[in-house]
Enzyme design. Structure first.
Site, PDB file in Angstrom:
ATOM      1  N   SER A  61      11.647  -6.425  -6.059  1.00  0.00           N
ATOM      2  CA  SER A  61      10.872  -7.654  -6.095  1.00  0.00           C
ATOM      3  C   SER A  61      11.675  -8.798  -5.471  1.00  0.00           C
ATOM      4  O   SER A  61      12.060  -8.733  -4.312  1.00  0.00           O
ATOM      5  CB  SER A  61      10.437  -7.961  -7.530  1.00  0.00           C
ATOM      6  OG  SER A  61       9.466  -8.978  -7.563  1.00  0.00           O
TER       7      SER A  61
ATOM      8  N   HIS B 213       3.906  -2.095  -8.748  1.00  0.00           N
ATOM      9  CA  HIS B 213       5.085  -2.902  -8.397  1.00  0.00           C
ATOM     10  C   HIS B 213       6.358  -2.417  -9.080  1.00  0.00           C
ATOM     11  O   HIS B 213       7.415  -2.355  -8.459  1.00  0.00           O
ATOM     12  CB  HIS B 213       4.811  -4.354  -8.791  1.00  0.00           C
ATOM     13  CG  HIS B 213       5.883  -5.319  -8.386  1.00  0.00           C
ATOM     14  ND1 HIS B 213       6.098  -5.692  -7.069  1.00  0.00           N
ATOM     15  CD2 HIS B 213       6.817  -6.002  -9.126  1.00  0.00           C
ATOM     16  CE1 HIS B 213       7.091  -6.555  -7.007  1.00  0.00           C
ATOM     17  NE2 HIS B 213       7.552  -6.756  -8.244  1.00  0.00           N
TER      18      HIS B 213
ATOM     19  N   ASP C 255       0.504  -2.165  -5.180  1.00  0.00           N
ATOM     20  CA  ASP C 255       1.275  -3.277  -5.746  1.00  0.00           C
ATOM     21  C   ASP C 255       0.383  -4.513  -5.803  1.00  0.00           C
ATOM     22  O   ASP C 255      -0.121  -4.980  -4.783  1.00  0.00           O
ATOM     23  CB  ASP C 255       2.498  -3.546  -4.859  1.00  0.00           C
ATOM     24  CG  ASP C 255       3.507  -4.480  -5.506  1.00  0.00           C
ATOM     25  OD1 ASP C 255       3.101  -5.418  -6.217  1.00  0.00           O
ATOM     26  OD2 ASP C 255       4.714  -4.266  -5.293  1.00  0.00           O
TER      27      ASP C 255
END
Length: 432
Positions: A244, A369, A334
């Site tokens: 991330s 994600h 995601d």
């Protein structure tokens, strides 16, 4: 790590034997669950229960029928229902869900990596779906899973104002080094670094969004210098790995850092879109300014924040400058970042710059994600508390089975990638 534990039920009607082996091991190591001495055709439920450090309970269960020999082997026999179905040796772990009545939005994670995660595996009569507290266990085994292998050392790092933890593999070294960065909303997470050290990499996890967030680049540079100068770390064999926001920082450092020339970089669920001359705080401000956060069923969806991918070169990392092997892990569902679109743009940029031979992209359909090490339960939605104290319900995306398959595959390939670029190449050169 390879003790075998088994119990025999004291129930007089069903003398069932349950074995789990290895009963102690690393979290990314498979185990075998074997039920024996059941009546042929006996219907049973096998359940896993985990009590998290935060006090929340997690469970998974599956329905099986004993064969003519009175045996069920989870590595070979299919589940006919429960929290998963089919032949799934590790289904009792990756399909864990909060026990009924739990607080919504919780996420399973390990805080203290110096203690094991314990899973109680139990056998019940019949195909049960609830009320396990009131059911009689026919057999029970406690299984330990560790992030730290025996001999791994945990070293807190405070040099230069850092808030970090270094994990060193067993032995004198020297070892390849990895700087391990997580994302927004996580001060520091140790479990991935501990597991990397268990596989032979000296790994430092860093809180780069805490007190040093205003000078986060300085914090990361200090951390890299610590790795380079450590007597048990190969100064010429350093990598970065990020998820991330951590992936965004990894891309930036790989492209522009003059302090360390990385041997390789791994980016999980990240994007190259960011103010190139800015800090983490500037990237957060940029996302907030975009104002494209979606809401569905009171769940925050952030994937459109960085779309469309900008053409302004000051607003995205020039990955054409990257001169080390780069691995991108991309979940196609995601819902937090536009990772698929970012990966395609990075591929085109590197093709134009002539360094696309350094790029490897792993695409995983129906994957969200939060791509973690193997067998971690899928978190499609969870509560996220930012360092500012604000709490939201975040939609991460993905479907349980393909997401968990992706975690297992991606972790295996990450370890291979790191070994090929850090360990094998370096030691081949040093042996000449």
């Amino acid at each position: 790590f390879y003790n075998i534990v088994s119990t025999v039920s004291t129930d007089k009607t069903e003398q069932i034997r349950l074995s789990v082996y290895p009963s102690r091991g690393l979290v990314d190591e498979k185990f075998t669950v074997l039920v024996q001495k059941a009546p042929p055709g006996f219907q049973m439920t096998i359940r896993a229960l985990h009590q998290c450090e935060d006090g929340n309970g997690w469970e998974a269960f599956a329905h099986y029928t004993a064969d003519a020999c009175g045996t069920v082997n989870l590595s070979e026999d299919p589940s006919m229902g429960g929290t998963y179905s089919g032949v799934e040796p590790m289904g009792l772990i990756w399909s864990l869900k909060p026990v009924p009545g739990s607080k919504p939005g919780i996420r399973l994670s390990k805080k203290n990596v110096q203690t094991p995660m314990e899973f109680t595996i139990s056998v019940y009569k019949g195909h049960q779906t609830e009320g396990f507290v009131d059911q009689v266990q026919l057999a029970c085994v406690v299984v330990e899973r560790w992030y730290m292998a025996p001999g791994v050392r945990r070293v807190p790092i405070t040099e230069g104002g850092l808030i970090g933890v270094l994990f060193l593999p067993p032995g004198p070294g020297p070892f390849p080094g990895v700087l391990d960065l997580w994302g927004r909303g996580i001060d520091i997470a140790e479990y991935r670094s501990a597991l990397l050290a268990s596989h032979g990499f000296a790994s430092m996890t860093l809180n780069y969004m805490g007190p040093l967030k205003a000078s986060s680049d300085a914090a990361k540079l200090t951390a890299l210098r610590v790795l380079q100068q450590h007597p048990q770390i190969l100064s010429s064999s350093i990598a970065m790995l990020g998820l991330s926001f951590g992936a965004s920082m990894t891309l930036k450092m790989a492209a522009y850092s003059d302090v360390v020339k990385f041997r390789c970089a791994v980016c999980i669920s990240g994007s190259h879109v960011q103010p190139v001359d800015g800090s983490v705080a500037d990237l957060i401000a940029y996302c907030q300014k975009q104002g494209k956060t979606g809401v569905e069923d009171n769940q925050l969806i952030g994937r459109d924040l960085l779309l469309p991918i900008p053409t302004d070169p000051t607003m995205k990392v020039d990955v054409g400058r990257v001169q080390c092997p780069l691995l991108l892990i991309v979940g196609e569902d995601d819902q937090n970042w536009p990772v698929y679109e970012s990966a395609q743009d990075m591929k085109e940029m590197m093709e134009r710059s002539g360094n696309s031979h350094l790029l490897t992209i792993l695409l995983y359909p129906k994957t969200g994600h939060l791509i973690k090490p193997p067998y971690a339960p899928h978190s499609g939605v969870s509560t996220l508390t930012y360092t500012t104290g604000k709490t939201v319900i975040n939609l991460w995306g993905g479907e349980m089975v393909p997401h968990c398959r992706a975690q297992e595959d991606a972790w295996r390939k990450i370890l291979v990638f790191l070994r090929e670029n850090l360990y094998v190449n370096n030691y081949a050169k040093s042996s000449k």
